[in-house]
Design an enzyme around this catalytic site. Sequence first.
Site, PDB file in Angstrom:
ATOM      1  N   ASP A 124      30.708  59.412  21.184  1.00  0.00           N
ATOM      2  CA  ASP A 124      31.616  58.522  21.905  1.00  0.00           C
ATOM      3  C   ASP A 124      32.554  59.287  22.833  1.00  0.00           C
ATOM      4  O   ASP A 124      32.976  58.777  23.873  1.00  0.00           O
ATOM      5  CB  ASP A 124      32.446  57.704  20.911  1.00  0.00           C
ATOM      6  N   GLY A 125      32.880  60.524  22.469  1.00  0.00           N
ATOM      7  CA  GLY A 125      33.789  61.323  23.288  1.00  0.00           C
ATOM      8  C   GLY A 125      33.258  61.592  24.683  1.00  0.00           C
ATOM      9  O   GLY A 125      34.039  61.724  25.636  1.00  0.00           O
ATOM     10  N   ASN A 220      40.062  53.754  25.553  1.00  0.00           N
ATOM     11  CA  ASN A 220      40.272  53.413  24.143  1.00  0.00           C
ATOM     12  C   ASN A 220      41.707  52.995  23.846  1.00  0.00           C
ATOM     13  O   ASN A 220      41.964  51.825  23.568  1.00  0.00           O
ATOM     14  CB  ASN A 220      39.885  54.586  23.247  1.00  0.00           C
ATOM     15  N   ASP A 250      55.650  55.812  12.141  1.00  0.00           N
ATOM     16  CA  ASP A 250      54.997  57.012  12.663  1.00  0.00           C
ATOM     17  C   ASP A 250      54.634  56.873  14.129  1.00  0.00           C
ATOM     18  O   ASP A 250      54.440  57.880  14.814  1.00  0.00           O
ATOM     19  CB  ASP A 250      53.738  57.330  11.860  1.00  0.00           C
TER      20      ASP A 250
END
Length: 379
Positions: A124-125, A220, A250
Site C-alpha cells: 500500500d505504501g 490516507n 494522544d
Amino acid sequence: MLTVMKFNQCVLQENPENHSENRVWKWHIQDPASQRLTWNKPPKSVLVIKKIRDAGLLQPFKELCMFLTEVKNLIVYVEKKVLDDPAISDDENFTVVSKKFCTFREDLDDISNRVDFIICLGGDGTLLYASSLFQESVPPVMAFHLGSLGFLTPFKFDTYQSQLTQIIEGNAAIILRSRLKVCVLKENWEKMARVEEKGIILTNGDLESSRNTMQYQVLNEVVVDRGPSSYLSNVDLFLDGHLITTVQGDGLIVSTPTGSTAYAVAAGASMIHPNVPAIMITPICPHSLSFRPIVVPAGVQLKIMLSCEARNTAWVSFDGRKRQEICHGDSITITTSCFPVPSICFRDPVNDWFESLAQCLHWNVRKKQNYLSSEDEDN
C-alpha cells in the site's frame, strides 16, 4: 484519459395528471460500478513505482519494464534512485533496456503532464507514494500486490501481461479515491533588530512574525499527535470557522474513506467505502469516555490549532511522511481535494473492497455455529 464521474442527483417530479397532488423528491443514486476507464487516445507513457530496497521485487520489476518497452512500445518513467540500485545498474542485460527509460527525481522534476498511467509494485505504501508525486491531477493507478498487506493493491502479478493489455485497451472499472487538501500555515517568530548609526545590530524584546505556507495532497490521513512530549496533546478543532471541540489525548486522525481502513480503524473508527464522500475525524486515546469518532461531509473545511492551554507543541504527518512540529499560532487547514486518485479495479469498486476486508483484515471471521437438530431442540 477521460473519467466521467456522476454525482447523486435529487429531482423534483410532479404527477402530470393531478397537479394538486404533493410533489415528490426522488434520489438518483450513482452505481459505483458505472465508473469506467476510458482513453481518448491510446496511452504512450507509463510510470513504474517500485518499492525501494526490496530484493524480491527486482525480477518482477525487470520483467515488467521489458514487457512495457519491448512488447507494448511504451515510454517508461522510473525514479532515478531505483535505477541507481547496484542490483539493477550492474545487470548488463537489463542496462540495454534501462537506457531507454526516462528518469526523474522526487521534489525536483515535474512529470505530472508526461505520464498516462501508473503501475505500482509493492504494498500500500507504493500507492501512497505515487499519490504524493502528483499535487494536482493524478493518472490512473494500477497497483500490484507484492508487499505485506495489500489492501489497496488488488492485482496479482502472475497474470500481469493479460491484465495490462486490458488496461491499455480501456477495459477496466475505476474508483476515484478522494484526497485531502492540507494547508499548513506556520508563524515564524523572530526578534526584531535595529541598526545603529555605527552599523551595530541590536535586538530588542519585540517579536516579528512572518508566515510560511505549505500544501500537501493526502490520500490516507493527517495525524496530529503529542510527539515526544509526556503531556497530553491539547488542540482545538474548528469546522467551517466554528470551534466544535478541544482534543485532549494522544492526538487526532483526519482521514479519507480510503484511510478509514488504515490508522483510523486501529484507533476504533468505522470503515467507510471509498465512494462515500466524507471526512472521518478520529481521536487517538482521548482522555474522555464520550469522545467517539465522527464522520462529516466531504465539503467542510477543518482547522486544527494548538489550544491556548496547551503545555507543549504538537507534531503532524501526512500519509506517514513530511513530519513536522506545530507550535502556538500555527494552523492546519483540511478539506476535500479536487484531485482524487483514479485507482484501477480488479473487478469493481464494491467487490474489490469487500475482498480486501476479508483477505487483509479478516473482517467478521468467526467459527460458524453448529446446526441444531430437532432432537437437540427437544432436549
